[in-house]
Structures are given as C-alpha cells and as structure tokens.
Design an enzyme around this catalytic site. Structure first.
Site, PDB file in Angstrom:
ATOM      1  N   ASP A  72       0.841  -1.208   0.000  1.00 39.36           N
ATOM      2  CA  ASP A  72       0.000   0.000   0.000  1.00 39.36           C
ATOM      3  C   ASP A  72       0.872   1.253   0.000  1.00 39.36           C
ATOM      4  O   ASP A  72       2.078   1.191   0.268  1.00 39.36           O
ATOM      5  CB  ASP A  72      -0.934   0.003   1.222  1.00 39.36           C
ATOM      6  CG  ASP A  72      -0.183   0.001   2.545  1.00 39.36           C
ATOM      7  OD1 ASP A  72       0.880  -0.657   2.634  1.00 39.36           O
ATOM      8  OD2 ASP A  72      -0.626   0.665   3.500  1.00 39.36           O
ATOM      9  N   GLU A 136       0.278  -1.247   5.662  1.00 42.58           N
ATOM     10  CA  GLU A 136       1.334  -0.740   6.546  1.00 42.58           C
ATOM     11  C   GLU A 136       1.138   0.731   6.865  1.00 42.58           C
ATOM     12  O   GLU A 136       1.478   1.192   7.950  1.00 42.58           O
ATOM     13  CB  GLU A 136       2.712  -0.955   5.900  1.00 42.58           C
ATOM     14  CG  GLU A 136       3.886  -0.778   6.859  1.00 42.58           C
ATOM     15  CD  GLU A 136       4.373   0.653   7.003  1.00 42.58           C
ATOM     16  OE1 GLU A 136       5.081   0.946   7.974  1.00 42.58           O
ATOM     17  OE2 GLU A 136       4.027   1.503   6.150  1.00 42.58           O
TER      18      GLU A 136
HETATM   19 ZN   LIG Z   1       6.777   2.338   3.996  1.00 45.60          ZN
END
Ligand SMILES: [Zn+2]
Length: 458
Positions: A72, A136
C-alpha cells in the site's frame, strides 16, 4: 529480472491507503512468481486486501530469512505533482511515482533479487520467505498484524528479517551514509483531558478554566524536551557518525553522546538532522489535536489534547513515558492511552544485535559503494518490523539506495514528487542479491528450520 520495469508496474496499481485495494497489485506479484514456478499463498481478513507469502527454498544451512514489503501507499490528496503519481514515468534518470521509495521500489528490488537467483538456479543458505503485506500505512491491522496474529507458523524458525527504511537516508558533512536500521521507536499516543469551570463567553472567565490550563500544558510540552536516555544502539550510531564526519560535526556528535539530560542540540548540525538525532536520545511528545467547544460564546468546561508520543526501544513502558510527561504537566490532567505500538518483549529482544548478520550487510555496502559509510540507525518512526519482531525475529531496515549526498530524496517520502534514481533500483537489487548469496547462519536462541524441501509454497 529488471527492477525498474517491475517498480513501474507496481506503481501503476493505485493502492492508496485508505482504502488500500491492494488485491490487483498483490495478484500481479503472485502471477509473476507463478510464471517463475514459485507458488505463493494469499491470506487476509479482507478479500480485497490480501497478503502474499511465498517461500524460496534454500540449502538448509541457515534458518529461514524473511523479506517483508508493504504494497500500500499513502494518499496524494492535495499534493501538486510534476509528473502523475500513478504512471511510473521515467524522467531524467528517475522513476517518478507514489511508492517509488516507500516502498514499491523496495519490493521491486526484493522481487528482482529473488527471481534473479531463482532463475540462475542458486539456492541461498536458508529458505527465504517473501511477505508482501497490505495496510502498513494505516496501522498494519489487515497486513503484518494479521499475519503475525493468525499465521505465526509461516515464520517459524526465522531468525532475521529485512524490511523498509535504510537507504542512503542521511547526508551530513558531504558524506553519504548507508543507514542500517537496527531499532525503531514505537507509538505511545495519549489523550490529555483538562476540566474546570466553564461559563458564558460574555463575562470574565473564572480562574482555572480548561483554556487557561491548556496554555500551560502546551507551553510545558513544547518548550521542554523529555530527559535523555542514551540507548546502546543510539550510542553506537552516534559513535559511527562521529568517526565518519569532519569537524565540527564530529565533535558535536561526540558531545551528543555524553551530554546531560536537557542539553541543547549542538549548533553545527543542520536543524533537521539535529532534531532528528535528538529525537533518538529521548521519548518525544507532540500535541497535535486540540478539541474544545464548537460555540464561540461558551467558555468550555472540558478540553482534550491528543499527543503523538514516541517511546524509545528497549525496556521502556508506557508508564515510564507517562511519568516523564507528568513531571512536565503535573498530577492534575487526566491522561489516557489511545494507542501503544507493538512492544517487543525485552526478554526476547532487549537490544539490537550487531553480529555476523549486521556485519554482512555493512560489508556488502562497503564493497558496493566504497565512498560511503554504513551506519547503524534507530528510526524515530515505526514500520512492520515492530510486528515481526514480536515473533522473536531480528528485523533490520535495509533497502540500499545510492543517491548523491545532499539530494534529500528521503524528504520526498509521503510528499509530492516522490522519485528514485533508476540506478538506485539496480544498486539495491545487487546488494540484496549479495545478501541472499551470503547471509550467515547466525547464532542465538532461535532454532534452525529443517533443511529446505523444494518448492513448497506455504
Ligand atoms: Zn513504507
């Protein structure tokens, strides 16, 4: 396998988080691995946000090594980009786009290194597990958090892991540094509630209103830093920097090592680097959100202040951290914990390890870029390493990049015009390939896994 073309493809999937939508990007990686004869598994709590885990078999002479990367990226909302953020254009020797550094470029390096060795029929000393994770940038719950919580068995026996951060991130005194991230701070997000007499906005306010308390609180938290704690990893980092840099920077860094609790930041350091290094010598706390009444004619009886706190690695607890804040703001305000970043059990990993594995990474960097200096680094922010570390895995941030000193590419993280020199993608791929070829068995409490048994997708 060309890391540049790979990174371009990865950037073209818009995996802006929130909401993430990592599925198409992760399926692209799955298909790429499948075409090379490597099986992988997609796992997750949300079908649109899968995590991929693949296992490349090794010779069974070392415990498995984990490479983890997130798929992401952060949003581009409100940013003015010179070139479109999701087209993966190459302009003037740079690959432009959201995720070029953070961290689709890094994922491309990992894939290129792994598939390159695989195509050549080379097996690393131990199995290599690749984890491509979602989420993340927004808490990792659907990503590394899910894997660590629901599928710890996939990482059994893993002793070391490589993830994001590192790269040629620090430029001081014209010297190019290659940081190897050995530890991270963790979040300790707090809410302070101030209560007291409110009233009508048309009259003089009584003493002790929450707004009056707020003024004192903000002054206390922004004008005074928390006391210093020199942890062994930061000590080593400052020592390495002092040895590598010219005067007067070297002296400043030596002074930071031995300073007293509230010493000012040395003046020869550029402000940004000075603040950065100083943030590693203490817990930090920043008031970021203040909430009060919406009515202009009401003196509020309650005000809340949210604090972005960051706690040093090591044995420090939230209570230790809050006690230091109490010293500044007194016993009255109510403090509640909003979020604590994953805490690595100090019984498992008390301090970063500077053994053969670290030395291997440093040696690879020295050979690949003799003009630069590898330095251990503690990061003031946190990555998925904090989650994998809970499984007892020693995590290092090591995505080598070669960028000109002073270029400031890392300042483009999460900002407009994120880009990476194409040459850096090749440099990182070569360093990672070398690590896969040479990583040592290591020593320590974790048991080695049984010898690799062929292409076992997990
Ligand atoms: Zn990163």
């Amino acid at each position: 396998m060309d890391p540049v073309a790979l990174a371009q493809d990865l950037i073209r999937f818009d995996t802006t988080n929130p909401p993430g939508n990592e599925k198409a990007c992760v399926e692209y990686v799955r298909d790429l691995l499948a075409a090379a004869g490597v099986e992988s598994r997609l796992l997750g709590s949300d079908p649109n946000r899968p995590n991929l885990v693949a296992r490349f078999p090794g010779r069974g002479e070392a415990p498995p090594l984990l490479l983890h990367a997130h798929s992401d990226v952060v949003p581009v909302t409100g940013q003015q980009w010179t070139h479109p953020p999701f087209e993966g254009r190459i302009v003037d020797g740079h690959l432009w786009g959201r995720g070029a550094i953070d961290m689709k470029g890094g994922l491309a390096m990992m894939l290129a290194a792994l598939l390159g060795l695989h195509a050549a029929g080379e097996r690393p000393a131990g199995d290599v597990i690749l984890a491509v994770v979602a989420d993340e940038e927004d808490g990792s719950k659907a990503g590394a958090g899910y894997l660590v919580r629901e599928h710890p068995e996939l990482f059994e026996g893993v002793r070391y892991a490589i993830g994001e951060e590192g790269g040629a991130g620090m430029e001081l005194g014209g010297v190019r540094m290659h940081p190897i991230v050995v530890g991270e701070k963790r979040a300790g997000w707090l809410r302070v509630t101030l209560r007291g007499p409110g009233g009508h906005g048309s009259r003089l306010s009584p003493p002790g209103t929450p707004i009056a308390q707020l003024a004192r609180l903000l002054t206390a938290l922004t004008e005074v830093r928390l006391p210093r704690h020199l942890t062994p990893a930061v000590d080593r980092m400052l020592t390495a920097l002092a040895a590598a840099l010219p005067e007067p920077l070297a002296q400043d860094l030596s002074r930071m090592r031995v300073g007293r609790a509230y010493d000012v930041i040395p003046t020869a350091l550029p402000l940004e680097e000075g603040l950065y290094l100083d943030s590693l010598l203490r817990h930090t706390v920043n008031p970021t959100i203040v909430r009060t009444t919406e009515k202009i004619n009401v003196i509020p009886a309650e005000v809340t202040v949210d604090l972005d706190g960051r706690i040093l690695p090591g044995g420090f607890t939230v209570d230790d951290f809050v006690a230091e804040i109490r010293e500044l703001i007194g016993p009255e305000p109510v403090i509640e914990l909003l979020l604590e970043g994953a805490r690595v059990d100090p019984a498992t990993i008390a301090e970063p390890e500077f053994g053969a594995f670290y030395d291997t990474m440093a040696a690879i960097l020295l050979k690949a870029d003799p003009d630069a200096v590898p330095v251990p680094m503690v990061s003031p922010a946190s990555t998925d390493a904090r989650l994998f570390a809970q499984l007892g895995i020693r995590c290092y941030g090591w995505l080598p990049m070669k960028v000109p000193a002073g270029s400031g590419y890392r300042r483009l993280l999460h900002c407009a015009d994120e880009r990476i020199p194409v040459e850096s993608l090749h440099f990182g791929t070569e360093c990672l390939t070398e690590l896969l070829r040479t990583f040592p068995a290591g020593t320590g409490p974790r048991a080695a896994k049984a010898p690799g048994t062929g292409f076992t997708g997990c």
